[in-house]
Design an enzyme around this catalytic site. Structure first.
Site, PDB file in Angstrom:
ATOM      1  N   ASP A 108      54.361  56.933  63.355  1.00 16.68           N
ATOM      2  CA  ASP A 108      54.882  57.896  62.385  1.00 16.68           C
ATOM      3  C   ASP A 108      54.602  57.516  60.936  1.00 16.68           C
ATOM      4  O   ASP A 108      55.235  56.619  60.386  1.00 16.68           O
ATOM      5  CB  ASP A 108      56.388  58.036  62.603  1.00 16.68           C
ATOM      6  CG  ASP A 108      56.985  59.142  61.759  1.00 16.68           C
ATOM      7  OD1 ASP A 108      56.220  59.869  61.095  1.00 16.68           O
ATOM      8  OD2 ASP A 108      58.213  59.279  61.757  1.00 16.68           O
ATOM      9  N   ASP A 325      50.720  63.906  57.562  1.00 13.45           N
ATOM     10  CA  ASP A 325      51.821  63.390  58.376  1.00 13.45           C
ATOM     11  C   ASP A 325      51.441  63.353  59.854  1.00 13.45           C
ATOM     12  O   ASP A 325      51.137  64.387  60.439  1.00 13.45           O
ATOM     13  CB  ASP A 325      53.065  64.266  58.168  1.00 13.45           C
ATOM     14  CG  ASP A 325      54.279  63.716  58.892  1.00 13.45           C
ATOM     15  OD1 ASP A 325      54.335  62.496  59.111  1.00 13.45           O
ATOM     16  OD2 ASP A 325      55.160  64.509  59.262  1.00 13.45           O
TER      17      ASP A 325
END
Ligand SMILES: *[C@@H]1O[C@H](CO)[C@@H](O)[C@H](O)[C@H]1NC(C)=O
Ligand SMILES: *[C@@H]1O[C@H](CO)[C@@H](O)[C@H](O)[C@H]1NC(C)=O
Length: 448
Positions: A108, A325
């Protein structure tokens, strides 16, 4: 075990012959849930977007907010929001502790704190089912004291409560709707990553948080999160610092078969030294208080034509801007950009029969498409330094089920941030060069 608050920022690689020779370290990256429906992914992305915008808003407010100060309603969490994990993300194998325990973590870039599901931290809460980390059983676990600067300044959402200076650093992430959250203590431990060829490399004193309570049903597939965000305590910056200042990943097609894997690599990526075709590069816009990787978008082109999008949409100073992201699946575009992209794509695809497929707004019955009907036009995202990301058509007009394709971008807020999600990044190699503050990218099949 004694506290060693002052020494925890030391990284040491014990078994790293490959590193010394300048090779990078690679870990497999596996799409988390190839079976998850696009509707589920879309819902998960909404929660993710709420987390990102909340976090930015709290930053704009000036001071970092601790959960204890703002109460249960205010702060969304990075990764602990099981609410969005386990659907459209990529997993990496990661070993923590001595002896080492293996966990499947979500890779992440939007997170600054690595955490694993935990047990026996004294932080309260029932132990979760499945694999858990037991710090008491690890000879290398060292709690970070709550009085340390690391706890007070670097751990997101650490609690203000530190009545005894030596007690472990507590944190509390809670998700907005109260549906998910993570609570626990932060410490350091040894991380082991497996290298190609069966070698192992150890990194000592990696900041890991031990999460004893967490909500969110869909978090079941993951054992936690590997923080690839830009932060002093993130795994990415620590590992990158040790392995040459950068890390990279290559994401396989999210619909690829289970055995297809991409990779996450630490160290100078193959992009720089070994490839003759130069990779495109653009500045990384980093904010010391946020884990996100900002990029400057200059334009979006559809079918070779630049769309009419106000410059403010791409300007962080005007509450716009864009980030890359890995934890968001579908790209989110601030309203003016969303409308422009959708208008251009729907105009080009006007001859194809449409079909309803909520929550997507624009879907096409590709089986009913007549021969000679229009093709999906090319889309390109132009970044600062005039470099272009030209994703394959399937990265923005996506297959949601056999025979049905939908425009795979979602509408964000305006003013608000745009988020380039992992589907838009797939089949490309991305190198985050933290040292030089640039990101490089190039098309790749992700095979090694
Ligand atoms: C601080 O934490 C301790 C231990 O969890 C708890 O007993 C105490 O009530 C807390 N104090 C405040 C002010 O929250
Ligand atoms: C797509 O069109 C075909 C042929 O007209 C039809 O049989 C099929 O049911 C349609 N699919 C959907 C999802 O509507």
């Amino acid at each position: 075990m004694a506290f060693r608050g002052g020494s925890l920022l030391v990284l040491l690689v014990l078994a790293a012959a490959a590193v010394a020779s300048g090779e990078s370290e690679r870990l497999d990256l596996v799409p988390a849930a190839p079976g998850a429906s696009m509707a589920e992914r879309s819902r998960a992305d909404r929660l993710r977007y709420a987390y990102i915008t909340d976090r930015l808003a709290s930053n704009r407010g000036g001071t970092r907010r601790a959960a204890a100060e703002v109460g249960a309603s205010a702060v969304s969490l990075p990764v602990s929001s099981g609410a969005y994990a386990g659907t459209g993300q990529y997993f990496v194998k990661f070993l923590v502790g001595t002896p080492a325990n293996e966990f499947a973590l979500v890779a992440d870039t939007g997170s600054d704190l690595t955490w694993v599901k935990c047990h026996g931290t004294g932080a309260g809460g029932a132990s979760p089912p499945g694999r858990v980390f037991r710090p008491a059983d690890s000879m290398s676990w060292v709690p970070i004291p709550c009085s340390s600067d690391t706890c007070k300044l670097d751990v997101p959402f650490s609690l203000a409560n530190c009545s005894a200076p030596a007690s472990p650093c507590p944190y509390d992430y809670r998700y907005k709707e109260g549906s998910a959250g993570a609570r626990g203590v932060v410490g350091t431990d040894t991380a082991t990553i497996s290298l190609p060829g069966g070698k192992m490399a150890q990194l000592q004193d990696v900041v890991v948080s031990c999460s004893s309570t967490h909500g969110g049903q869909s978090f079941q597939a993951a054992d936690g999160v590997l923080s690839l965000g830009n932060s002093k305590i993130s795994f990415a910056s620590r590992a990158a610092a040790r392995f040459g200042g950068s890390f990279s990943y290559c994401l396989v097609d999210h619909l690829a078969p289970r055995d297809a894997t991409g990779y996450l690599a630490f160290g100078p990526g193959p992009i720089v030294p070994k490839n003759r075709t130069p990779a495109a590069q653009t500045p990384l816009l980093l904010d010391p208080k946020m884990p996100f990787y900002g990029v400057k978008v200059e334009a979006i082109h559809v079918a070779g034509k630049a769309l009419d999008i106000p410059a403010a949409v791409w300007d962080a100073a005007k509450n716009g801007g864009a980030i890359l992201d890995s934890g968001t699946t579908l790209t989110v575009l601030a309203t003016p950009a969303y409308k422009a992209v959708v208008a251009a794509l729907t105009t080009h695809l006007a001859g194809v029969p449409t079909v309803a497929f909520p929550p997507f707004e624009h879907c096409y019955n590709w089986t009913a498409r007549r021969p000679g009907a229009p093709e999906i036009p090319k889309l390109a995202v132009q970044f600062a330094w005039s470099v272009r990301l030209e994703p394959p058509a399937k990265s923005y007009v996506i297959d949601v089920k056999p025979g049905v394709k939908c425009i795979g971008v979602q509408e964000g807020e305006w003013p608000g941030l745009s988020v380039i999600g992992n589907i838009m990044q797939q089949e490309h190699l991305w190198e985050f060069d933290l040292k030089n503050q640039v990101v490089r990218f190039k098309q790749s099949t992700c095979t090694r």
